[in-house]
Design a protein around this motif. Structure first.
Motif, PDB file in Angstrom:
ATOM      1  N   LEU A 157       0.896  -1.138  -0.130  1.00 48.59           N
ATOM      2  CA  LEU A 157       0.201   0.176   0.051  1.00 48.59           C
ATOM      3  C   LEU A 157       0.757   1.133   0.003  1.00 48.59           C
ATOM      4  O   LEU A 157       0.439   2.095  -0.672  1.00 48.59           O
ATOM      5  CB  LEU A 157      -0.868  -0.079   1.352  1.00 48.59           C
ATOM      6  N   ALA A 158       2.071   1.266   0.868  1.00 46.69           N
ATOM      7  CA  ALA A 158       2.838   2.317   0.762  1.00 46.69           C
ATOM      8  C   ALA A 158       3.389   2.678  -0.410  1.00 46.69           C
ATOM      9  O   ALA A 158       3.504   3.905  -0.985  1.00 46.69           O
ATOM     10  CB  ALA A 158       3.963   2.170   1.684  1.00 46.69           C
ATOM     11  N   GLU A 159       3.706   1.577  -1.429  1.00 47.66           N
ATOM     12  CA  GLU A 159       4.291   1.929  -2.609  1.00 47.66           C
ATOM     13  C   GLU A 159       3.252   2.662  -3.695  1.00 47.66           C
ATOM     14  O   GLU A 159       3.367   3.384  -4.294  1.00 47.66           O
ATOM     15  CB  GLU A 159       4.555   0.586  -3.273  1.00 47.66           C
ATOM     16  N   ILE A 160       1.904   2.077  -3.456  1.00 51.69           N
ATOM     17  CA  ILE A 160       0.686   2.739  -4.060  1.00 51.69           C
ATOM     18  C   ILE A 160       0.733   4.182  -3.955  1.00 51.69           C
ATOM     19  O   ILE A 160       0.651   5.139  -4.669  1.00 51.69           O
ATOM     20  CB  ILE A 160      -0.618   2.001  -4.117  1.00 51.69           C
ATOM     21  N   LEU A 161       0.431   4.543  -2.477  1.00 53.04           N
ATOM     22  CA  LEU A 161       0.398   5.848  -2.063  1.00 53.04           C
ATOM     23  C   LEU A 161       1.465   6.831  -2.298  1.00 53.04           C
ATOM     24  O   LEU A 161       1.439   7.903  -2.907  1.00 53.04           O
ATOM     25  CB  LEU A 161      -0.109   5.826  -0.572  1.00 53.04           C
ATOM     26  N   ALA A 162       2.590   6.387  -2.064  1.00 55.93           N
ATOM     27  CA  ALA A 162       4.077   7.033  -2.451  1.00 55.93           C
ATOM     28  C   ALA A 162       4.322   7.236  -3.601  1.00 55.93           C
ATOM     29  O   ALA A 162       4.602   8.402  -4.126  1.00 55.93           O
ATOM     30  CB  ALA A 162       4.938   6.731  -1.367  1.00 55.93           C
ATOM     31  N   VAL A 163       4.525   6.206  -4.247  1.00 56.39           N
ATOM     32  CA  VAL A 163       5.132   6.371  -5.611  1.00 56.39           C
ATOM     33  C   VAL A 163       4.063   6.573  -6.718  1.00 56.39           C
ATOM     34  O   VAL A 163       4.249   7.376  -7.389  1.00 56.39           O
ATOM     35  CB  VAL A 163       5.976   4.969  -5.882  1.00 56.39           C
ATOM     36  N   ARG A 164       3.123   5.542  -6.721  1.00 60.85           N
ATOM     37  CA  ARG A 164       2.146   5.706  -8.023  1.00 60.85           C
ATOM     38  C   ARG A 164       1.491   6.989  -7.945  1.00 60.85           C
ATOM     39  O   ARG A 164       1.300   7.616  -8.884  1.00 60.85           O
ATOM     40  CB  ARG A 164       1.139   4.614  -7.889  1.00 60.85           C
ATOM     41  N   SER A 165       1.234   7.611  -6.853  1.00 62.92           N
ATOM     42  CA  SER A 165       0.424   8.779  -6.987  1.00 62.92           C
ATOM     43  C   SER A 165       1.089   9.900  -7.351  1.00 62.92           C
ATOM     44  O   SER A 165       0.916  10.942  -8.048  1.00 62.92           O
ATOM     45  CB  SER A 165      -0.107   9.185  -5.309  1.00 62.92           C
ATOM     46  N   GLU A 174       3.327   9.735  -9.660  1.00 58.89           N
ATOM     47  CA  GLU A 174       3.611   9.633 -11.086  1.00 58.89           C
ATOM     48  C   GLU A 174       2.293  10.168 -11.755  1.00 58.89           C
ATOM     49  O   GLU A 174       2.671  10.504 -13.038  1.00 58.89           O
ATOM     50  CB  GLU A 174       3.617   7.919 -11.467  1.00 58.89           C
ATOM     51  N   ILE A 175       1.138  10.290 -11.083  1.00 55.30           N
ATOM     52  CA  ILE A 175       0.312  11.160 -11.784  1.00 55.30           C
ATOM     53  C   ILE A 175       0.727  12.484 -12.275  1.00 55.30           C
ATOM     54  O   ILE A 175       0.610  12.787 -13.334  1.00 55.30           O
ATOM     55  CB  ILE A 175      -0.862  11.289 -10.835  1.00 55.30           C
ATOM     56  N   ILE A 176       1.726  13.022 -11.412  1.00 53.14           N
ATOM     57  CA  ILE A 176       2.239  14.455 -11.584  1.00 53.14           C
ATOM     58  C   ILE A 176       2.967  14.493 -12.767  1.00 53.14           C
ATOM     59  O   ILE A 176       2.948  15.413 -13.781  1.00 53.14           O
ATOM     60  CB  ILE A 176       2.890  14.778 -10.675  1.00 53.14           C
ATOM     61  N   ILE A 177       3.622  13.461 -13.472  1.00 49.95           N
ATOM     62  CA  ILE A 177       4.530  13.271 -14.247  1.00 49.95           C
ATOM     63  C   ILE A 177       3.892  13.387 -15.689  1.00 49.95           C
ATOM     64  O   ILE A 177       4.055  13.688 -16.558  1.00 49.95           O
ATOM     65  CB  ILE A 177       5.347  11.891 -14.275  1.00 49.95           C
ATOM     66  N   CYS A 178       2.289  12.755 -15.584  1.00 46.77           N
ATOM     67  CA  CYS A 178       1.638  12.748 -16.677  1.00 46.77           C
ATOM     68  C   CYS A 178       1.260  14.154 -17.230  1.00 46.77           C
ATOM     69  O   CYS A 178       0.807  14.389 -18.433  1.00 46.77           O
ATOM     70  CB  CYS A 178       0.418  12.057 -16.476  1.00 46.77           C
ATOM     71  N   LEU A 179       1.062  15.112 -16.367  1.00 41.83           N
ATOM     72  CA  LEU A 179       0.774  16.440 -16.489  1.00 41.83           C
ATOM     73  C   LEU A 179       1.891  17.257 -17.399  1.00 41.83           C
ATOM     74  O   LEU A 179       3.066  17.388 -16.941  1.00 41.83           O
ATOM     75  CB  LEU A 179       0.249  17.377 -15.606  1.00 41.83           C
ATOM     76  N   PRO A 180       1.833  18.188 -18.419  1.00 41.72           N
ATOM     77  CA  PRO A 180       2.810  18.807 -18.963  1.00 41.72           C
ATOM     78  C   PRO A 180       3.515  19.643 -17.880  1.00 41.72           C
ATOM     79  O   PRO A 180       2.691  20.498 -17.317  1.00 41.72           O
ATOM     80  CB  PRO A 180       2.171  19.572 -19.986  1.00 41.72           C
ATOM     81  N   PRO A 181       4.774  19.911 -17.554  1.00 41.34           N
ATOM     82  CA  PRO A 181       5.161  20.558 -16.583  1.00 41.34           C
ATOM     83  C   PRO A 181       4.829  22.137 -16.529  1.00 41.34           C
ATOM     84  O   PRO A 181       4.675  22.643 -15.452  1.00 41.34           O
ATOM     85  CB  PRO A 181       6.793  20.162 -16.863  1.00 41.34           C
ATOM     86  N   LEU A 238       7.658  24.794  -8.711  1.00 36.76           N
ATOM     87  CA  LEU A 238       8.560  23.892  -9.132  1.00 36.76           C
ATOM     88  C   LEU A 238       8.958  22.747  -8.265  1.00 36.76           C
ATOM     89  O   LEU A 238       9.168  21.439  -8.573  1.00 36.76           O
ATOM     90  CB  LEU A 238      10.254  24.590  -9.382  1.00 36.76           C
ATOM     91  N   THR A 239       8.777  22.851  -6.896  1.00 35.44           N
ATOM     92  CA  THR A 239       8.890  21.651  -5.896  1.00 35.44           C
ATOM     93  C   THR A 239       7.890  20.418  -6.376  1.00 35.44           C
ATOM     94  O   THR A 239       8.248  19.218  -6.450  1.00 35.44           O
ATOM     95  CB  THR A 239       8.569  21.987  -4.482  1.00 35.44           C
ATOM     96  N   ILE A 240       6.777  20.742  -6.624  1.00 33.49           N
ATOM     97  CA  ILE A 240       5.644  19.717  -7.024  1.00 33.49           C
ATOM     98  C   ILE A 240       6.049  19.332  -8.199  1.00 33.49           C
ATOM     99  O   ILE A 240       6.133  18.084  -8.359  1.00 33.49           O
ATOM    100  CB  ILE A 240       4.183  20.593  -7.326  1.00 33.49           C
ATOM    101  N   LEU A 241       6.690  20.070  -9.166  1.00 31.19           N
ATOM    102  CA  LEU A 241       7.087  19.454 -10.399  1.00 31.19           C
ATOM    103  C   LEU A 241       8.282  18.291 -10.070  1.00 31.19           C
ATOM    104  O   LEU A 241       8.383  17.558 -10.947  1.00 31.19           O
ATOM    105  CB  LEU A 241       7.476  20.582 -11.413  1.00 31.19           C
ATOM    106  N   PHE A 242       9.139  18.655  -9.333  1.00 30.58           N
ATOM    107  CA  PHE A 242      10.419  17.852  -9.170  1.00 30.58           C
ATOM    108  C   PHE A 242      10.170  16.676  -8.207  1.00 30.58           C
ATOM    109  O   PHE A 242      10.996  15.619  -8.449  1.00 30.58           O
ATOM    110  CB  PHE A 242      11.392  18.767  -8.447  1.00 30.58           C
ATOM    111  N   VAL A 243       9.178  16.669  -7.405  1.00 33.44           N
ATOM    112  CA  VAL A 243       9.047  15.660  -6.467  1.00 33.44           C
ATOM    113  C   VAL A 243       9.018  14.133  -7.111  1.00 33.44           C
ATOM    114  O   VAL A 243       9.758  13.178  -6.643  1.00 33.44           O
ATOM    115  CB  VAL A 243       7.646  15.732  -5.750  1.00 33.44           C
ATOM    116  N   PRO A 244       8.110  14.015  -8.107  1.00 30.65           N
ATOM    117  CA  PRO A 244       8.081  12.769  -8.867  1.00 30.65           C
ATOM    118  C   PRO A 244       9.543  12.169  -9.348  1.00 30.65           C
ATOM    119  O   PRO A 244       9.867  10.867  -9.231  1.00 30.65           O
ATOM    120  CB  PRO A 244       7.186  12.912  -9.972  1.00 30.65           C
TER     121      PRO A 244
END
Lengths: 338, 617
Positions: free
Chosen positions: B99-107, B109-116, B138-144
């Motif tokens: 579950l930690a993986e889904i919450l922390a990592v997969r979520s 990755e949604i950010i990556i889908c959006l044009p920066p 920029l922080t939001i952009l860089f986190v993933p």
């Protein structure tokens, strides 16, 4: 160390400390993307006891489940079926803090002395981890205790501030042994601890483990694919094939007269300096079957020179054949003498 | 201080000096960044304005220095906050999985889908322009980016033995993450940091350029670049200064991160200086040597490594001869030089190593004798895989994973023999059958990963014998195999020798028991030297060197409960003792051992390097 040794001698030697009953481990695998999940049994119905002051040897080839067994006994993994108990406490029912506290008493030594040490921290700090985790000694005495442990395994305590890459393979394995001894364990799993070492260095480590077992009255599970090394350290031996125990008993008796055809084949396949030059024993043909698709009945029958039609029937049970020996072969009687 | 540390210090000093300017901007005697001087528009550098004046006549130098404050704060701030958040998410996701993986990592990755740029625009539109908002966007952009890097590194590190060791010691998971996993994933994290700071500076420029970052008239590099672009035809220098500052900062940061990584990684491979120039004799054909060489005669072969501190000898005056049909075992512990000797014989030494002395005379198929120690790479190529071939320990690393084994085998044959395709195919099937691969017509279409370890080793042996070599060098060919499979491979090699009596084999191994089963003669190596030579039967019966004797005694087969072990360790290259190299570990060592060296031939034809062999063996 003398305190530790005397303290342990007061507890009775030879009592069973680790017990596995009917332990199985399944790693289900999916066939393809949408296929059905398929059972892949790494271990099937293992029963073993390990006593204080004893190194139980486990031999078998890769894929026989010996390392999985080691992990289960240390509660690094949970069995799918069956129970593992440590001094009567069932490990698979424990979680979190109580389990971590119990871990003080069981430790592991790994095969690869290069991979098992953190390359970025001094060896003294890594040995001290085990002391800090369980407050084995008061914080003020940690350095002295690290020095004592290093001395115990034959390392110069002055080198405690160095990082692992400054040591040779044999010295690293000594560091790993010192780290395992730090929390003063009662039980150690040594998973192929000398396979990666040179011959003369391996001999040093085998002797060291034998001394520690006797001096500290440790219970040990000694996993190896090298029968000769096991013979040196273990008075009792378990031979595994494809997740099951096929033969079990006193080491010398098994060496003198193996009662399972696989044990005999393993003995004859292991090269020996004591045999005449150019010796060629009977060679086992074929390879280990896939654990995902094991043969029916006896798993060894596909390579067994003694196999008969009946071997494909039921899985042979481990049968008591006297002299504290057990064997899982319906034709073990034919193995007695040629 | 090592070279890497010196270099890091130097670059850090450069960076500090440069950072000092924007930090000290308020106290520096700089002109105002906003004072407009219309008559001085677009003026070039002058005594008063060192870098000239911009489109409103403002001083460019002071705007660059003040602008650095905004640019660097935004870039480092966002890179740092993103690093902290991303690392925590990645560590937790990678270590605990589930579950930690889904919450922390997969979520994330949604950010990556959006044009920066769109995402940054969205955040800024909601919160309004300004440095704080810019950092947040920029922080939001860089986190993933961090999360993914850390997640992957954690998965890898978490599977290593020393992490399991910590678990088995009962260490708290949080402590394992902080003390064991985090330091070990630092190098990729550092690379990611230098990349995000650089892209932070660029994005700040871009967003300010769009009017969404720093608000004019406050200066920033991005704003300056935007203004300069419009005036490119009037005063091109205006574009040069901020661009130089930008490029210089990004480069400097990359250099520092690189050096830092070198310093914190223990034992980064020592730099071997410039790649060693291979000897070029200028000959197209190797010069034949007149000699009565049976098959292979190695004399006084020495291999050395060139390092910063000079040349260090690795093997010293190694010599042996091999007859056709004979198997010689080269036995020794790690660091004895047995593998190097094998590689030197095949011309496969790594670039940093070279043969400094000696000869390796080899009689090829045509009966010509060549000195392998003097051949160039071009002269060696036709020999390898043809006259001389090798089998290595790790078959999975030596076979190409993306080609079918049958094709790889066909390639080896076609390389040296001009045959029609159909004939080669028959040969391939034949070879696979000879090495005992079942159902060769089908199995030749298999990829290496579809074969078991033993079968891969068989396939590699098939490649080695494809062109009926005269010399087969097998380097620990069975070490990675299980006992029953090892026995099969040993029998196979033995059978090949019987099929081709012209072939000689050098069997490199550390396992004495294997030597006894496969070899006819033995050369025992210790610390780069041959210490004893003789037939297998004689050496195992009665060793004439204390090292051989000690090695035999330490094999765990003796009846005694305690194993003999050799105290101490093999001396390191470059720190070899004078005289006999084994003397410091030898229980029979005497004063005379420090002064003598070299193999002596005994009456029965055996050779030993021990001066005291008569008394000690």
């Amino acid at each position: 160390m003398s305190d530790q040794a005397t303290a342990m001698e007061q507890t009775s030697a030879g009592t069973v400390i680790v017990e596995a009953r009917g332990v199985s481990r399944n790693f289900p695998q999916r066939q393809g993307l949408f296929g059905e999940k398929r059972d892949v049994w790494a271990l099937r119905k293992i029963d073993i006891d390990i006593r204080r002051g004893e190194a139980l040897g486990v031999v078998g080839e890769s894929g026989c489940g010996k390392s999985t067994l080691g992990r289960l006994l240390l509660a690094l993994d949970d069995p799918t079926e069956g129970t593992v108990t440590f001094e009567g406490q069932a490990l698979n029912e424990m979680r979190g803090a109580p389990l971590r506290a119990l871990r003080q008493r069981m430790q592991m030594i790994f095969q690869d002395p290069f991979g098992s040490l953190d390359p970025r921290r001094s060896i003294g700090a890594q040995i001290a981890d085990g002391l800090r985790n369980h407050q084995t000694v008061p914080p003020a005495e940690i350095n002295a205790e690290v020095a004592r442990l290093m001395d115990l395994v034959g390392l110069d305590p002055v080198t405690a501030t160095r990082r692992p890459h400054e040591f040779s393979g044999g010295q690293r394995q000594r560091i790993a042994v010192a780290r395992a001894l730090a929390p003063r364990p009662d039980f150690i799993v040594a998973d192929e601890p000398v396979s990666a070492l040179d011959v003369s260095i391996a001999a040093q480590i085998v002797n060291l483990l034998a001394d520690l077992r006797d001096d500290l009255n440790l219970a040990m599970l000694f996993i190896s694919h090298d029968l000769h090394v096991v013979r040196h350290l273990s008075s009792r031996l378990v031979v595994m094939y494809l997740g099951r125990i096929v033969e079990e008993g006193p080491t010398e008796a098994i060496f003198a007269a193996p009662r399972h055809p696989y044990t005999r084949a393993l003995l004859s396949a292991t090269p020996s300096v004591r045999r005449p030059a150019g010796y060629r024993g009977a060679i086992l043909e074929g390879e280990l079957p896939s654990p995902a698709d094991p043969p029916s009945g006896c798993a060894f029958r596909t390579r067994c020179p003694l196999a008969v039609a009946a071997c494909a029937g039921a899985v042979p049970e481990l049968e008591d054949i006297g002299d504290k020996r057990r064997v899982a072969c319906i034709r073990h009687a034919d193995m007695v003498a040629p | 201080m090592t070279r890497a540390q010196r270099s890091l210090t130097l670059w850090l000093a450069v960076a500090l000096i440069l950072v000092a300017f924007p930090i000290a901007a308020p106290i520096l005697p700089l002109q105002s960044t906003v004072a407009i001087d219309i008559p001085g528009r677009f003026d070039g550098p002058s005594a008063e304005h060192w870098l000239g004046q911009d489109e409103l006549g403002r001083d460019v130098l002071s705007r660059i220095i003040w602008g650095a404050r905004a640019s660097l704060i935004v870039a480092f701030g966002s890179a740092f906050f993103a690093a902290v958040i991303g690392t925590i998410l990645g560590l937790v996701g990678g270590y605990f999985r589930g579950l930690a993986e889904i919450l922390a990592v997969r979520s994330t990755e949604i950010i990556i889908c959006l044009p920066p740029l769109l995402l940054a625009l969205l955040v800024i539109t909601i919160l309004g322009a300004g440095i704080d908002t810019l950092i947040m966007a920029l922080t939001i952009l860089f986190v993933p980016k961090y999360t993914r890097v850390v997640y992957a590194a954690t998965l890898q590190t978490g599977a290593l033995d020393f992490v399991t060791a910590q678990e088995s010691m009962g260490t708290h998971p949080m402590r394992i993450l902080a003390r064991t996993v985090l330091p070990n994933i630092f190098p990729p994290l550092l690379v990611q940091f230098s990349l995000t700071v650089a892209s932070g500076i660029l994005l700040e420029s871009g967003l300010s350029f769009l009017g969404l970052g720093v608000v004019p008239p406050a200066p920033s590099w991005g704003l300056m670049i935007r203004a300069a672009r419009a005036a490119l035809d009037v005063q091109p220098l205006l574009l040069l200064w901020p661009s130089l500052a930008l490029a210089g900062t990004v480069l400097l940061l990359n250099v520092i991160c690189d050096r830092l990584q070198e310093v914190i990684t223990p034992r980064t491979a020592e730099r071997g200086g410039a790649a060693w120039l291979r000897r070029q004799l200028g000959l197209t054909k190797p010069e034949p040597v007149a000699d009565d060489t049976p098959l292979l005669a190695i004399r006084d072969l020495s291999v050395a490594v060139s390092t910063e501190r000079g040349t260090i000898g690795l093997t010293d005056t190694v010599g042996f001869t091999l007859k056709p049909g004979e198997t010689m075992a080269l036995v020794g512990e790690s660091g004895s030089g047995k593998t190097l000797t094998g590689l030197a014989t095949t011309g496969l030494l790594p670039n940093a190593l070279k043969i400094t002395n000696g000869s390796a005379l080899f009689r090829d198929c045509s009966g010509t004798v060549l000195d392998l120690a003097k051949l160039t790479e071009d002269q060696f190529r036709p020999l390898r895989g043809n006259d001389i071939s090798m089998v290595f320990q790790d078959a999975s690393a030596s076979l190409n994973p993306v080609h079918r084994i049958g094709d790889q085998l066909a390639e080896v044959i076609a390389e040296h023999r001009k045959l029609p395709r159909a004939e080669i195919d028959t040969l391939v099937v034949d070879l696979l059958r000879r090495v005992g691969i079942p159902d060769p017509e089908q199995r030749r279409r298999a990829y290496p990963f579809e074969l078991s370890g033993g079968q891969r080793q068989r396939a590699m042996i098939a490649m080695a014998i494809a062109n009926s070599p005269r010399l087969l060098i097998a380097d620990e060919p069975t070490t990675a195999l299980d006992p029953t499979i090892q026995a099969q491979i040993l029998r196979l090699l033995d059978g090949l020798k019987d099929e081709n009596r012209d072939m000689g084999m050098i069997f490199v191994t550390h396992n004495l028991a294997v030597v006894k089963e496969i070899a006819d003669t033995v050369s025992v190596m210790y610390a780069g030297e041959v210490v004893e030579q003789g037939s297998v039967a004689e050496i195992f019966e009665r060793p004439r060197h204390p090292y051989t004797a000690a090695l035999l005694a330490s094999v765990p087969e003796s009846e005694s409960t305690r194993l003999e072990s050799i105290p101490g360790t093999v001396p390191r290259a470059g720190e070899m003792p004078e005289g006999c190299r084994f003397a410091p570990r030898c229980k029979h060592a005497a004063d005379i051992c420090a002064s003598v060296d070299g193999l002596q031939t005994l009456a029965d034809g055996r050779r030993t390097a021990c001066i005291r062999w008569e008394t000690v063996t």
